[in-house]
Motif scaffolding. Structure first.
Motif, mmCIF file in Angstrom:
data_model
loop_
_atom_site.group_PDB
_atom_site.id
_atom_site.type_symbol
_atom_site.label_atom_id
_atom_site.label_comp_id
_atom_site.label_asym_id
_atom_site.label_seq_id
_atom_site.Cartn_x
_atom_site.Cartn_y
_atom_site.Cartn_z
ATOM 1 N N GLU A 103 0.865 -1.182 0.000
ATOM 2 C CA GLU A 103 0.000 0.000 0.000
ATOM 3 C C GLU A 103 0.895 1.223 0.000
ATOM 4 O OE1 GLU A 103 -1.142 3.376 1.875
ATOM 5 O OE2 GLU A 103 0.082 1.904 2.889
ATOM 6 N N ALA A 140 -3.508 3.104 -1.551
ATOM 7 C CA ALA A 140 -3.515 2.211 -2.708
ATOM 8 C C ALA A 140 -3.067 0.821 -2.287
ATOM 9 C CB ALA A 140 -2.607 2.746 -3.801
ATOM 10 N N THR A 144 -2.085 -2.596 -3.724
ATOM 11 C CA THR A 144 -1.693 -3.168 -5.001
ATOM 12 C C THR A 144 -1.917 -4.671 -5.009
ATOM 13 O OG1 THR A 144 0.591 -3.637 -4.390
ATOM 14 C CG2 THR A 144 0.095 -1.403 -5.152
ATOM 15 N N ASN A 145 -1.843 -5.238 -6.209
ATOM 16 C CA ASN A 145 -1.988 -6.682 -6.360
ATOM 17 C C ASN A 145 -0.874 -7.432 -5.638
ATOM 18 O OD1 ASN A 145 -3.491 -8.872 -7.563
ATOM 19 N ND2 ASN A 145 -1.717 -9.200 -8.895
ATOM 20 N N GLN A 168 -5.315 -4.057 -10.864
ATOM 21 C CA GLN A 168 -3.929 -3.628 -10.706
ATOM 22 C C GLN A 168 -3.684 -3.020 -9.337
ATOM 23 O OE1 GLN A 168 -1.545 -1.965 -14.101
ATOM 24 N NE2 GLN A 168 -2.005 -0.068 -13.016
ATOM 25 N N ARG A 169 -4.633 -2.216 -8.888
ATOM 26 C CA ARG A 169 -4.576 -1.663 -7.547
ATOM 27 C C ARG A 169 -5.972 -1.214 -7.139
ATOM 28 N NH1 ARG A 169 -3.087 3.306 -10.248
ATOM 29 N NH2 ARG A 169 -4.354 5.014 -9.418
ATOM 30 N N SER A 170 -6.154 -1.064 -5.855
ATOM 31 C CA SER A 170 -7.430 -0.591 -5.323
ATOM 32 C C SER A 170 -7.163 0.684 -4.547
ATOM 33 C CB SER A 170 -8.061 -1.648 -4.415
ATOM 34 O OG SER A 170 -8.190 -2.880 -5.079
ATOM 35 N N ASP A 171 -7.686 1.794 -5.033
ATOM 36 C CA ASP A 171 -7.528 3.087 -4.360
ATOM 37 C C ASP A 171 -8.651 3.268 -3.344
ATOM 38 O OD1 ASP A 171 -5.346 3.613 -5.893
ATOM 39 O OD2 ASP A 171 -6.362 4.977 -7.271
#
Length: 965
Positions: A38, A72, A74-75, A156-159
């Motif tokens: 993150e 964020a 990330t994966n 790809q990522r979660s914000d």
């Protein structure tokens, strides 16, 4: 004063807990990942392929340092911890309350196994879910998004925006926004297979996914992903020792009697008025009046063994109207035994995205997604202790054993109440299927070097199907119980009396004495199957114009304006019995409703300072949105923000916003479900077992929130300090006219405290004054307040030839999570217990830490989570709390829940292969220390499954392959 003292002491406890967490992680294993799981997006420039995607929290592009805190995920975090569901990864973060999922929905109907995101503990309806900056179609009857339906392999990522964002994205963004950013530029193929099982041989799970992407031509790119997951779940309460000890709330009906408080949280609690073969609880004469007292009743305490033989019932101590300590019934407590600790879930999700450059300035995008989640939930067995469901057993019932009939004649007993737990009939249960389809078409055009216009249309459809089985039909049950003898044959009284209007040719008499001694046709008559079919449809059309308005000495002024139209419609059908709430549990509901929303918005970012004598940078941000709902009218939302960087690497930020949430269609027109719970009547102090109806309320209005955040970010550069970054943000959210349920127990408490509008939701027996029914429906329950701190810390340490260490710490401190109504305020911050029929709280603070050791192609990751001790329930007062009095009806022997520390360990090894191919093996041990959850009363019997792990030590192994770039 208690809250002030606790808030002041939180910092000291936090520091101590950080030390404990670090010690555990370092002592048990070196821990976890080559890149931070993150990060603050504003601390680093975006990757080239991300510049086309709107930054979450702002529509002005990724070059602007947004004032709203953004985390964020990330994966990489999912891979480092062998997590196969992005929803599970997000709910690990301290800022989320895990309010749904396979373990959390163990006793509820509805979309079984759904993973709904709940920021700040303000409920999932106040967290807006986006995919690439666009609202995702609702996937539950409550209007929320089940993230099971979003393929984790393509994310790809979660914000995560932990602050109000309604001005930027519209309704529902009260607690924040979660934006799933997809890897639309993927090239090659990546696949993953994972399997796992608990140390006790249950909770089996399997996951497989494949994602691929490539160029169809020089201007056309296609990506897609498909994944499948199957979770076997857990058995009932008796499959775990911490639950099998039957720790429940035992009422001391005379508070203070025997030197004990009004409530005891204690193990070994059995049912005192229920038995599997039937238990006589009260006798009545021909006038319908009780005979004697409990102590002198001639039949009370007679139970019926499995073969129907009468026998004395062995009462324990502290005998109340529902429970007792000790006595008979260990291992067959009908308030906990049917429910699974974790429900089985099966899901499939898929996604495809096409990007086509129609010209150098025009790009076409097409998105298609499909997902399905199936689950099974086990509900109640028949529980009737006061004749509410079965009615009284009359003297002429032909199934009464001869010895009991003789005793009735000798004592003038005309009828009696039989308490029965229908284990022989089995529990009711439901199978659910949620299917979501979504398609979107977008067109983006660069109208000049500085301006871009983008429009899109999106259609989404969710089909929810629930099939309930073996549900008790409360319309048929009393008719089958009330049997008479006609010519030596048992028949239903309705078919033998003189009134032909009440005849029911399908009625078959039911023998309630003993276990399984009934005619199978009678069981079929008193049970039934139901259904609910619900369809949600959504249409969205939007246009957005953004670009540079003017260039100032400090930089360009960015502007975004746009409009959006959204239409939501819900239709539901159900079976005839459910239409009249005829099933004891799992009733469906018929409904129909729609809402149309028209919105216009604008957002501006103004750079004021850049490399000046009074500051390295100062940026201002503002947004406004006007929204017109067809159901609740027009409303305005707005946001103001600022980012000030006095020197490079030190940044201060603040936002102030007005956010709203309109009642969704499910809350206005949705289903109402019926179940029964154990409840303590605050008026009498007695425990009772009322029917609770939960669901919609067509009289709801819009809720509005005032939110603000202020924080600081440290991102020094160069040398030792360059490996360090930290952020601290304070948040404060007040929601007026908040929509939600308060819980049946809370409604009863509030009514007793004088809130008359809540009393209208409670139905009492006119003779005994016992609570029969509570309508725990959605209400504009006045006000919600929450405030606290988010803390993030990262550090990287090279170890030379030994590799490198990467450490990350996330923490949330909740100073308040308060519901305010006309009777006062209830603060659930620090409440880590979860009593059935109440609203869950959140811990005072939560710490989540990662530590990764990387050496070449090998990684060892440790993940630790610390939950401090808390209180069981805010309405209880324990001996260590101010205001404790042993004679108070809210007194309890122990209102404390112990702390828990969980440690997970993952090892990964990558095996590079030629031509850019890569193979990776990994294994994970979750709950390495095999920590049981605290043994406390909960919705499934034994703990707070929203917060604590019910599984114990568990293992996963898997492999990943990647081909191409």
């Amino acid at each position: 004063m208690t809250r002030i003292l606790r808030a002041r002491s939180t910092g000291a406890w936090l520091g101590a807990s950080v030390a404990v967490l670090a010690w555990h992680a370092l002592a048990t294993a070196a821990v976890a990942q080559s890149a931070p799981a993150e990060a603050q997006p504003e601390a680093a420039a975006p990757a080239p392929h991300e510049t086309e995607i709107v930054v979450t929290g702002s529509r002005l592009g990724s070059n602007f340092n947004a004032p709203t805190p953004v985390t964020a995920v990330t994966n990489e975090r999912l891979e480092a911890l062998s997590i196969t569901n992005v929803g599970e990864a997000l709910t690990q973060l301290p800022s989320f309350r895990s309010s749904s999922g396979p373990a959390q929905q163990a006793t509820a109907g509805g979309p079984v196994g759904a993973r709904l995101l709940d920021l700040r503990g303000l409920d999932p309806q106040r967290t807006l879910v986006l995919v690439d900056g666009r609202r995702f179609v609702p996937s539950t009857p409550q209007g929320t998004v089940d993230v099971n339906l979003i393929p984790s392999s393509l994310v790809q990522r979660s914000d995560v925006v932990t602050g109000g964002a309604s001005a930027a994205y519209g309704s529902d963004a009260v607690a924040g926004v979660v934006n799933f950013v997809l890897n639309r530029k993927l090239k090659g193929v990546q696949a993953e297979v994972v399997g796992g099982i608990s140390q006790r041989g249950d909770d089996g799970n399997f996951f497989a996914s494949i994602a691929a992407g490539g160029d169809l031509s020089s201007r056309v790119h296609l990506v897609g992903a498909v994944e499948y997951e199957k979770l076997d779940g857990l058995g009932d309460c008796y499959t775990r020792a911490w639950c099998a000890n039957q720790t429940l709330i035992l009422g001391n009906t005379a508070p203070g009697a025997g030197g004990l408080p009004a409530n005891l949280i204690i193990a070994g609690v059995n049912t005192s008025t229920l038995s599997p073969g039937g238990l006589i609880n009260r006798s009545y004469n021909a006038a319908g009046r009780p005979i004697g007292t409990n102590a002198t009743d001639p039949l009370r305490g007679t139970q019926f063994l499995a073969n129907g033989t009468p026998a004395p019932f062995n009462y324990g101590t502290l005998v109340g109207p529902l429970f007792m300590l000790g006595g008979e019934g260990q291992g067959r407590n009908s308030f906990i035994s049917p429910f699974r600790l974790k429900v089985p879930v099966e899901r499939v999700s898929s996604y495809a995205a096409l990007t086509a450059e129609l010209s150098d300035r025009v790009t076409l995008g097409v998105d298609l997604s499909y997902g399905q989640v199936r689950g099974t939930v086990v509900s109640n067995v028949l529980r009737d202790y006061d004749g509410r469901l079965m009615g009284r057993i009359k003297r002429d019932n032909p199934f009464i054993p001869a010895s009991i009939a003789a005793a009735m004649d000798a004592n003038g007993v005309a009828s009696f109440v039989l308490g029965r737990a229908g284990f022989d009939l089995g529990p009711s249960y439901a199978k659910t299927r949620t299917t979501t389809y979504r398609g979107a078409v977008s067109l983006k055009a660069e109208v000049s070097d500085n301006w871009t216009v983008e429009g899109f249309y999106q259609y989404g459809r969710t089909e929810f199907r629930q099939r309930s089985y073996n549900a008790i039909n409360t319309l048929n049950l009393p008719k089958a119980i009330d049997a008479v003898n006609v010519n030596g044959q048992a028949v239903c009284r309705v078919n033998a009396d003189a009134n032909p209007a009440n005849d029911d040719p399908n009625c078959v008499p039911f023998n309630p004495f003993g276990e399984g001694r009934y005619d199978p046709r009678a069981a079929a008559y008193i049970t039934g199957n139901g259904f609910q079919n619900t369809t949600n449809e959504q249409h969205v059309a939007a246009i957005d114009l953004r670009g540079t308005l003017v260039t100032l000495p400090a930089g360009p002024v960015k502007l975004a304006v746009g409009g959006e139209y959204r239409s939501d419609r819900i239709v539901s059908t159900t079976d005839p019995v459910s239409l009249v709430n005829g099933f004891w549990t799992l009733n469906g509901s018929a409904l129909s409703g729609s809402v149309n929303v028209k919105e216009g918005y604008g957002e501006i970012a103004v750079p004021v300072l850049a490399d000046s004598a009074i500051g390295h940078a100062l940026d201002l941000n503002g947004a406004i949105r006007r929204t017109d709902y067809s159901t609740s009218g027009a409303v305005t939302t707005w946001k103001l923000g600022a980012v000030y960087e006095p020197v490079a690497g030190v940044r201060f930020r603040a936002t102030r916003s007005r956010d709203i949430r309109a009642p969704n269609l499910s809350e206005l027109f949705g289903p109402r479900t019926r179940r029964t719970i154990g409840l303590t009547d605050p008026l009498t102090g007695l425990q009772t077992n009322p029917t609770v109806i939960t669901g919609s309320n067509p009289n709801l209005s819009v809720e509005a929130a005032d939110s603000w955040t202020v924080g600081a970010v440290l991102t020094p550069s160069g040398g030792f300090l360059g490996r360090f970054r930290m952020s601290v943000d304070y948040y404060n959210i007040k929601v007026k006219n908040a929509i939600g349920t308060l819980g049946a127990q809370t409604l009863a408490e509030r009514c007793n405290q004088g809130v008359t509008q809540f009393c209208a939701l409670i139905t009492r027996d006119p003779t005994t004054n016992t609570i029969l029914e509570v309508q725990d429906v959605y209400l504009n329950s006045n006000e919600l307040r929450t405030k606290g701190f988010d803390i993030e810390f990262q550090y990287r340490q090279p170890l030379g030839g030994l590799g490198s260490l990467n450490a990350q710490l996330l923490a949330n401190i909740t100073q308040a999570l308060t519901t305010v109504d006309s009777a006062g305020a209830v603060d659930r911050a620090g409440q880590t217990g979860f009593r059935t029929g109440t609203v869950p709280g959140v811990p005072d603070y939560v710490i989540d830490g990662l530590l990764t050791w990387t050496k070449g192609d090998f990684q060892l990751t440790g993940h630790g989570k610390y939950i401090p001790s808390g209180i069981y329930w805010t309405n209880f007062t324990g001996p260590d709390q101010p205001g404790y009095s042993i004679t108070s009806p809210t007194s309890v022997d122990n209102n404390r829940v112990p702390s828990r520390f969980y440690l997970d360990l993952t090892a990964r090894v990558k095996v590079p292969v030629v031509d850019g191919r890569e193979f990776e093996l990994f294994g994970t041990i979750n709950n390495l220390l095999d920590r049981d959850p605290p043994s406390i009363p909960g919705p499934s019997g034994g703990t707070n499954q929203i917060l604590f792990d019910p599984v114990g030590r568990a293992f996963k192994i898997g492999a990943r392959v990647r081909f191409g770039s």
